[in-house]
Write a protein that holds these residues in place. Structure first.
Motif, PDB file in Angstrom:
ATOM      1  N   CYS A  97      -1.438  27.511 -22.360  1.00  0.00           N
ATOM      2  CA  CYS A  97      -0.754  28.798 -22.355  1.00  0.00           C
ATOM      3  C   CYS A  97      -0.396  29.387 -21.074  1.00  0.00           C
ATOM      4  N   THR A  98      -1.006  29.181 -20.119  1.00  0.00           N
ATOM      5  CA  THR A  98      -1.091  29.841 -18.714  1.00  0.00           C
ATOM      6  C   THR A  98       0.216  30.244 -18.167  1.00  0.00           C
ATOM      7  N   PRO A  99       1.202  29.090 -18.035  1.00  0.00           N
ATOM      8  CA  PRO A  99       2.588  29.648 -17.582  1.00  0.00           C
ATOM      9  C   PRO A  99       3.126  30.690 -18.382  1.00  0.00           C
ATOM     10  N   GLY A 100       2.916  30.602 -19.790  1.00  0.00           N
ATOM     11  CA  GLY A 100       3.805  31.763 -20.861  1.00  0.00           C
ATOM     12  C   GLY A 100       2.998  32.950 -20.512  1.00  0.00           C
ATOM     13  N   GLN A 101       1.849  32.888 -20.643  1.00  0.00           N
ATOM     14  CA  GLN A 101       0.901  34.355 -20.362  1.00  0.00           C
ATOM     15  C   GLN A 101       1.183  34.934 -18.975  1.00  0.00           C
ATOM     16  N   LEU A 151      19.041  29.891 -27.686  1.00  0.00           N
ATOM     17  CA  LEU A 151      20.020  28.787 -27.490  1.00  0.00           C
ATOM     18  C   LEU A 151      20.465  28.828 -25.888  1.00  0.00           C
ATOM     19  N   ALA A 152      20.548  27.625 -25.345  1.00  0.00           N
ATOM     20  CA  ALA A 152      21.015  27.866 -23.945  1.00  0.00           C
ATOM     21  C   ALA A 152      22.281  28.301 -23.695  1.00  0.00           C
ATOM     22  N   VAL A 153      23.135  28.081 -24.681  1.00  0.00           N
ATOM     23  CA  VAL A 153      24.590  28.642 -24.516  1.00  0.00           C
ATOM     24  C   VAL A 153      24.599  30.120 -24.678  1.00  0.00           C
ATOM     25  N   MET A 154      23.568  30.585 -25.368  1.00  0.00           N
ATOM     26  CA  MET A 154      23.524  32.223 -25.295  1.00  0.00           C
ATOM     27  C   MET A 154      23.129  32.718 -24.000  1.00  0.00           C
ATOM     28  N   LYS A 155      22.803  32.204 -23.156  1.00  0.00           N
ATOM     29  CA  LYS A 155      22.197  32.639 -22.015  1.00  0.00           C
ATOM     30  C   LYS A 155      23.078  32.316 -20.684  1.00  0.00           C
ATOM     31  N   ASN A 156      24.504  31.794 -21.149  1.00  0.00           N
ATOM     32  CA  ASN A 156      25.311  31.550 -20.034  1.00  0.00           C
ATOM     33  C   ASN A 156      25.506  32.502 -19.098  1.00  0.00           C
ATOM     34  N   GLY A 157      25.241  32.305 -17.810  1.00  0.00           N
ATOM     35  CA  GLY A 157      25.317  33.218 -16.803  1.00  0.00           C
ATOM     36  C   GLY A 157      23.996  34.032 -16.366  1.00  0.00           C
ATOM     37  N   SER A 158      23.159  33.546 -17.054  1.00  0.00           N
ATOM     38  CA  SER A 158      21.762  34.309 -16.987  1.00  0.00           C
ATOM     39  C   SER A 158      21.163  34.261 -15.839  1.00  0.00           C
ATOM     40  N   ASP A 159      20.216  34.931 -15.433  1.00  0.00           N
ATOM     41  CA  ASP A 159      19.084  34.880 -14.395  1.00  0.00           C
ATOM     42  C   ASP A 159      17.927  34.371 -14.995  1.00  0.00           C
ATOM     43  N   VAL A 160      17.147  33.468 -14.846  1.00  0.00           N
ATOM     44  CA  VAL A 160      15.863  33.013 -15.438  1.00  0.00           C
ATOM     45  C   VAL A 160      15.128  32.515 -14.348  1.00  0.00           C
ATOM     46  N   THR A 161      13.717  33.221 -14.745  1.00  0.00           N
ATOM     47  CA  THR A 161      12.587  32.729 -13.856  1.00  0.00           C
ATOM     48  C   THR A 161      11.579  32.188 -14.719  1.00  0.00           C
ATOM     49  N   THR A 162      11.096  30.724 -14.273  1.00  0.00           N
ATOM     50  CA  THR A 162       9.945  29.994 -14.972  1.00  0.00           C
ATOM     51  C   THR A 162       8.953  29.987 -14.290  1.00  0.00           C
ATOM     52  N   ILE A 163       7.762  29.584 -14.664  1.00  0.00           N
ATOM     53  CA  ILE A 163       6.613  29.675 -13.825  1.00  0.00           C
ATOM     54  C   ILE A 163       6.775  29.109 -12.549  1.00  0.00           C
ATOM     55  N   GLU A 164       7.694  27.978 -12.336  1.00  0.00           N
ATOM     56  CA  GLU A 164       7.880  27.328 -11.136  1.00  0.00           C
ATOM     57  C   GLU A 164       8.573  28.260 -10.257  1.00  0.00           C
ATOM     58  N   ALA A 167       3.934  30.269 -25.940  1.00  0.00           N
ATOM     59  CA  ALA A 167       3.798  29.154 -24.646  1.00  0.00           C
ATOM     60  C   ALA A 167       5.091  29.105 -23.796  1.00  0.00           C
ATOM     61  N   CYS A 168       6.043  29.462 -24.575  1.00  0.00           N
ATOM     62  CA  CYS A 168       7.636  29.113 -23.852  1.00  0.00           C
ATOM     63  C   CYS A 168       8.149  30.294 -23.349  1.00  0.00           C
ATOM     64  N   THR A 169       7.317  31.282 -23.147  1.00  0.00           N
ATOM     65  CA  THR A 169       7.814  32.602 -22.419  1.00  0.00           C
ATOM     66  C   THR A 169       8.195  32.349 -21.214  1.00  0.00           C
ATOM     67  N   LEU A 170       9.340  33.069 -20.853  1.00  0.00           N
ATOM     68  CA  LEU A 170       9.913  33.032 -19.350  1.00  0.00           C
ATOM     69  C   LEU A 170      10.698  34.454 -19.342  1.00  0.00           C
ATOM     70  N   ILE A 171      11.004  34.628 -18.240  1.00  0.00           N
ATOM     71  CA  ILE A 171      11.938  35.916 -17.718  1.00  0.00           C
ATOM     72  C   ILE A 171      13.255  35.314 -17.744  1.00  0.00           C
ATOM     73  N   ASP A 222      14.194  18.867 -15.792  1.00  0.00           N
ATOM     74  CA  ASP A 222      12.810  18.405 -15.512  1.00  0.00           C
ATOM     75  C   ASP A 222      11.889  19.490 -15.184  1.00  0.00           C
ATOM     76  N   LEU A 223      12.289  20.809 -15.567  1.00  0.00           N
ATOM     77  CA  LEU A 223      11.364  22.038 -15.357  1.00  0.00           C
ATOM     78  C   LEU A 223      10.576  22.081 -16.402  1.00  0.00           C
ATOM     79  N   THR A 224       9.267  21.792 -16.231  1.00  0.00           N
ATOM     80  CA  THR A 224       8.564  21.437 -17.348  1.00  0.00           C
ATOM     81  C   THR A 224       7.222  22.242 -17.256  1.00  0.00           C
ATOM     82  N   GLY A 225       7.231  23.237 -16.641  1.00  0.00           N
ATOM     83  CA  GLY A 225       6.137  24.076 -16.519  1.00  0.00           C
ATOM     84  C   GLY A 225       6.123  25.155 -17.661  1.00  0.00           C
ATOM     85  N   THR A 226       7.348  25.387 -18.182  1.00  0.00           N
ATOM     86  CA  THR A 226       7.580  26.205 -19.570  1.00  0.00           C
ATOM     87  C   THR A 226       7.166  25.391 -20.544  1.00  0.00           C
TER      88      THR A 226
END
Length: 172
Positions: free
Chosen positions: A118-122, A79-92, A63-67, A48-52
């Motif tokens: 587009c703002t969160p991705g920008q 794919l989510a499975v490709m990022k197992n163990g990753s540190d993700v930052t979303t607009i939230e 629009a779906c850009t995140l860090i 339920d992280l809908t900012g992205t």
């Protein structure tokens, strides 16, 4: 010859949900997702992280850009499975202790959004670009942000906001 008869369909291995561990906005999450679930859909539909935002779902609008692990990525193509163990930052996760990030403030000051879709991705793309240490000039910023589309036409204001924060960072 193909038929609609059930015996003509080859049965393959059953697809099972895969465990995925992610640190998102400094909080650890354990998910079970099907192997084809994108990181974008895992964020939006499972957490339920809908900012992205989901824009084109083809990696063309940004629009779906995140860090992820300090770099900008298109979450609709990952794919989510490709990022197992990753540190993700979303607009939230951009604001800190209730205080807007300087780039969020600059977007407001420069009216760098109209519809805001587009703002969160920008913002995530620009912060990732800062972290990558790539863009030095306005022309380079425009080029490196060209994958993030603003259909409302606020591009000039977006670049102005990014440049203002970039200059503040270089004087700090």
């Amino acid at each position: 010859m193909l038929t609609d008869h059930p015996s003509s369909v080859q049965s393959g291995p059953a697809f099972r949900q895969q465990p995925v561990s992610l640190t998102i906005n400094k909080k650890k999450y354990e998910l079970n997702v099907l192997p084809w679930v994108s990181l974008l859909d895992a964020l939006r539909e499972h957490l339920d992280l809908t900012g992205t935002k989901k824009g084109c779902d083809h990696g063309q609008c940004g629009a779906c850009t995140l860090i992820c692990n300090g770099e900008r990525i298109l979450s609709c193509l990952t794919l989510a499975v490709m990022k197992n163990g990753s540190d993700v930052t979303t607009i939230e996760g951009i604001a800190s202790d209730g205080e807007l990030h300087p780039l969020q403030k600059a977007f407001i000051e420069h009216d760098a959004f109209q519809c805001g879709y587009c703002t969160p991705g920008q913002i995530c793309s620009a912060i990732g670009m800062y972290q990558e240490g790539k863009a030095q000039t306005r022309a380079e910023v425009k080029e490196l942000m060209s994958g993030n589309l603003c259909r409302c036409g606020a591009n000039t204001n977006i670049i102005d906001a990014i440049m203002e924060v970039k200059e503040q960072m270089s004087h700090a």
